[in-house]
Design a protein around this motif. Sequence first.
Motif, PDB file in Angstrom:
ATOM      1  N   ARG A 140      69.465 -33.723  65.833  1.00 56.05           N
ATOM      2  CA  ARG A 140      70.028 -32.902  66.922  1.00 56.05           C
ATOM      3  C   ARG A 140      71.444 -32.448  66.576  1.00 56.05           C
ATOM      4  NH1 ARG A 140      65.533 -32.197  67.549  1.00 56.05           N
ATOM      5  NH2 ARG A 140      64.200 -33.383  68.890  1.00 56.05           N
ATOM      6  N   ASN A 141      72.227 -33.347  65.955  1.00 54.90           N
ATOM      7  CA  ASN A 141      73.577 -32.958  65.518  1.00 54.90           C
ATOM      8  C   ASN A 141      73.509 -31.771  64.567  1.00 54.90           C
ATOM      9  OD1 ASN A 141      74.630 -35.130  66.960  1.00 54.90           O
ATOM     10  ND2 ASN A 141      74.980 -36.405  65.148  1.00 54.90           N
ATOM     11  N   LEU A 142      72.588 -31.850  63.601  1.00 63.25           N
ATOM     12  CA  LEU A 142      72.440 -30.768  62.625  1.00 63.25           C
ATOM     13  C   LEU A 142      71.971 -29.485  63.299  1.00 63.25           C
ATOM     14  CD1 LEU A 142      70.858 -32.743  59.663  1.00 63.25           C
ATOM     15  CD2 LEU A 142      73.081 -31.587  59.652  1.00 63.25           C
ATOM     16  N   GLU A 143      70.999 -29.585  64.192  1.00 66.94           N
ATOM     17  CA  GLU A 143      70.500 -28.387  64.872  1.00 66.94           C
ATOM     18  C   GLU A 143      71.612 -27.704  65.661  1.00 66.94           C
ATOM     19  OE1 GLU A 143      67.059 -29.567  67.140  1.00 66.94           O
ATOM     20  OE2 GLU A 143      65.776 -29.581  65.359  1.00 66.94           O
ATOM     21  N   ARG A 144      72.391 -28.487  66.414  1.00 70.92           N
ATOM     22  CA  ARG A 144      73.497 -27.895  67.190  1.00 70.92           C
ATOM     23  C   ARG A 144      74.509 -27.229  66.260  1.00 70.92           C
ATOM     24  NH1 ARG A 144      72.807 -32.463  70.392  1.00 70.92           N
ATOM     25  NH2 ARG A 144      74.377 -33.592  69.200  1.00 70.92           N
ATOM     26  N   ALA A 145      74.861 -27.917  65.183  1.00 71.76           N
ATOM     27  CA  ALA A 145      75.841 -27.359  64.244  1.00 71.76           C
ATOM     28  C   ALA A 145      75.322 -26.072  63.605  1.00 71.76           C
ATOM     29  CB  ALA A 145      76.173 -28.378  63.162  1.00 71.76           C
ATOM     30  N   LEU A 146      74.065 -26.053  63.214  1.00 73.93           N
ATOM     31  CA  LEU A 146      73.509 -24.869  62.556  1.00 73.93           C
ATOM     32  C   LEU A 146      73.403 -23.695  63.521  1.00 73.93           C
ATOM     33  CD1 LEU A 146      70.792 -26.481  60.251  1.00 73.93           C
ATOM     34  CD2 LEU A 146      73.212 -26.014  59.780  1.00 73.93           C
ATOM     35  N   LEU A 147      73.066 -23.958  64.767  1.00 76.22           N
ATOM     36  CA  LEU A 147      73.031 -22.881  65.765  1.00 76.22           C
ATOM     37  C   LEU A 147      74.426 -22.313  65.997  1.00 76.22           C
ATOM     38  CD1 LEU A 147      70.428 -24.166  68.350  1.00 76.22           C
ATOM     39  CD2 LEU A 147      70.316 -22.033  67.046  1.00 76.22           C
ATOM     40  N   THR A 148      75.408 -23.193  66.072  1.00 73.97           N
ATOM     41  CA  THR A 148      76.789 -22.734  66.249  1.00 73.97           C
ATOM     42  C   THR A 148      77.234 -21.935  65.034  1.00 73.97           C
ATOM     43  OG1 THR A 148      77.256 -24.657  67.624  1.00 73.97           O
ATOM     44  CG2 THR A 148      79.152 -23.467  66.754  1.00 73.97           C
ATOM     45  N   MET A 149      76.874 -22.417  63.846  1.00 74.30           N
ATOM     46  CA  MET A 149      77.212 -21.687  62.628  1.00 74.30           C
ATOM     47  C   MET A 149      76.598 -20.293  62.646  1.00 74.30           C
ATOM     48  SD  MET A 149      76.209 -22.594  58.731  1.00 74.30           S
ATOM     49  CE  MET A 149      76.402 -21.397  57.439  1.00 74.30           C
ATOM     50  N   LEU A 150      75.345 -20.176  63.066  1.00 75.43           N
ATOM     51  CA  LEU A 150      74.705 -18.868  63.127  1.00 75.43           C
ATOM     52  C   LEU A 150      75.426 -17.942  64.101  1.00 75.43           C
ATOM     53  CD1 LEU A 150      70.871 -19.604  63.009  1.00 75.43           C
ATOM     54  CD2 LEU A 150      72.286 -18.513  61.253  1.00 75.43           C
ATOM     55  N   ARG A 151      75.829 -18.472  65.246  1.00 77.25           N
ATOM     56  CA  ARG A 151      76.551 -17.638  66.221  1.00 77.25           C
ATOM     57  C   ARG A 151      77.872 -17.151  65.636  1.00 77.25           C
ATOM     58  NH1 ARG A 151      74.341 -21.230  70.008  1.00 77.25           N
ATOM     59  NH2 ARG A 151      76.155 -22.589  69.900  1.00 77.25           N
ATOM     60  N   GLU A 152      78.610 -18.077  65.000  1.00 78.37           N
ATOM     61  CA  GLU A 152      79.886 -17.692  64.396  1.00 78.37           C
ATOM     62  C   GLU A 152      79.666 -16.701  63.245  1.00 78.37           C
ATOM     63  OE1 GLU A 152      82.511 -20.878  63.289  1.00 78.37           O
ATOM     64  OE2 GLU A 152      82.257 -21.901  65.205  1.00 78.37           O
ATOM     65  N   VAL A 165      73.260 -30.240  47.060  1.00 75.69           N
ATOM     66  CA  VAL A 165      72.095 -29.357  46.913  1.00 75.69           C
ATOM     67  C   VAL A 165      71.469 -29.082  48.282  1.00 75.69           C
ATOM     68  CG1 VAL A 165      69.750 -29.183  45.970  1.00 75.69           C
ATOM     69  CG2 VAL A 165      71.623 -30.003  44.527  1.00 75.69           C
ATOM     70  N   THR A 166      71.350 -30.117  49.100  1.00 77.22           N
ATOM     71  CA  THR A 166      70.775 -29.949  50.435  1.00 77.22           C
ATOM     72  C   THR A 166      71.622 -28.989  51.253  1.00 77.22           C
ATOM     73  OG1 THR A 166      69.899 -32.196  50.323  1.00 77.22           O
ATOM     74  CG2 THR A 166      70.017 -31.173  52.501  1.00 77.22           C
ATOM     75  N   ALA A 167      72.938 -29.186  51.222  1.00 78.07           N
ATOM     76  CA  ALA A 167      73.836 -28.321  51.993  1.00 78.07           C
ATOM     77  C   ALA A 167      73.769 -26.875  51.516  1.00 78.07           C
ATOM     78  CB  ALA A 167      75.261 -28.846  51.909  1.00 78.07           C
ATOM     79  N   LEU A 168      73.756 -26.664  50.201  1.00 76.41           N
ATOM     80  CA  LEU A 168      73.653 -25.292  49.679  1.00 76.41           C
ATOM     81  C   LEU A 168      72.334 -24.648  50.075  1.00 76.41           C
ATOM     82  CD1 LEU A 168      75.178 -25.616  46.098  1.00 76.41           C
ATOM     83  CD2 LEU A 168      76.062 -24.255  47.996  1.00 76.41           C
ATOM     84  N   SER A 169      71.262 -25.429  50.098  1.00 76.51           N
ATOM     85  CA  SER A 169      69.962 -24.897  50.503  1.00 76.51           C
ATOM     86  C   SER A 169      69.986 -24.461  51.957  1.00 76.51           C
ATOM     87  CB  SER A 169      68.868 -25.951  50.301  1.00 76.51           C
ATOM     88  OG  SER A 169      68.786 -26.318  48.951  1.00 76.51           O
ATOM     89  N   VAL A 170      70.577 -25.278  52.814  1.00 78.61           N
ATOM     90  CA  VAL A 170      70.651 -24.951  54.239  1.00 78.61           C
ATOM     91  C   VAL A 170      71.544 -23.734  54.457  1.00 78.61           C
ATOM     92  CG1 VAL A 170      71.448 -25.770  56.491  1.00 78.61           C
ATOM     93  CG2 VAL A 170      70.137 -27.291  55.003  1.00 78.61           C
ATOM     94  N   VAL A 171      72.717 -23.723  53.851  1.00 82.16           N
ATOM     95  CA  VAL A 171      73.634 -22.592  54.012  1.00 82.16           C
ATOM     96  C   VAL A 171      72.999 -21.316  53.464  1.00 82.16           C
ATOM     97  CG1 VAL A 171      75.865 -21.634  53.279  1.00 82.16           C
ATOM     98  CG2 VAL A 171      75.718 -23.988  54.127  1.00 82.16           C
ATOM     99  N   GLY A 172      72.284 -21.421  52.358  1.00 78.33           N
ATOM    100  CA  GLY A 172      71.592 -20.247  51.821  1.00 78.33           C
ATOM    101  C   GLY A 172      70.553 -19.702  52.779  1.00 78.33           C
ATOM    102  N   ALA A 173      69.778 -20.584  53.385  1.00 75.57           N
ATOM    103  CA  ALA A 173      68.765 -20.144  54.359  1.00 75.57           C
ATOM    104  C   ALA A 173      69.419 -19.494  55.569  1.00 75.57           C
ATOM    105  CB  ALA A 173      67.900 -21.333  54.785  1.00 75.57           C
ATOM    106  N   LEU A 174      70.505 -20.099  56.067  1.00 79.48           N
ATOM    107  CA  LEU A 174      71.190 -19.542  57.231  1.00 79.48           C
ATOM    108  C   LEU A 174      71.839 -18.197  56.899  1.00 79.48           C
ATOM    109  CD1 LEU A 174      72.841 -22.765  58.663  1.00 79.48           C
ATOM    110  CD2 LEU A 174      70.848 -21.579  59.544  1.00 79.48           C
TER     111      LEU A 174
END
Length: 196
Positions: free
Chosen positions: A81-93, A151-160
């Motif tokens: 849930r922490n990750l989901e909230r952070a990723l949604l906020t990142m997408l908005r920003e 690697v995990t972080a780069l994969s997530v940031v790349g997808a976003l």
Amino acid sequence: MARPRQITDAQIVEAAHEVFLEQGFGATTAAIARRAGVSEGTLFNRFASKEDLFVAAIGLNDYGQWRAALLAQVGTGDVRRNLERALLTMLREAAGLVPKLMVMFSRGHDPSHNLILQRLDDPMRADANALAAYLQGEVQLGRVRPLDADVTALSVVGALTHFVHREQMLPSTQGALDAGRFVRGLMDVLWPGLAP
């Protein structure tokens, strides 16, 4: 006694923001001054250069608030849930950042010709670093399985990043993907590899 300022710096910055988004960095200070209702001299009395006005107007320093919030959650709450909230906020920003970056890059991609690039931290690298630091913290606490956090972080940031670019540059009335659905689906794919 000096006359009080009738036009605030914030009003000038807002006018510059509108003009830069409409015309790119090539917008003239005369056009900005007209929009703000001031003289060019007033612009340069308040901002040392067009680049300074651009940085203030585009507000690149406002991006990345989600990073500190995520890092403060290491060891608390539900990791997914922490990750989901952070990723949604990142997408908005990021949705607000991409048009600004496009204007900035309209000046060119070479930092020797585009001095603004020299003043900008790499937002994608900073995003990946913050996400990796969060994951490393959770790995140390045993709340995420041992993994290569970089690697995990780069994969997530790349997808976003791809999602934001797709939505911003190729908007479609058909088949638009909701950000919440995208983040939940991405976590559905990633979570089995993250769960302890």
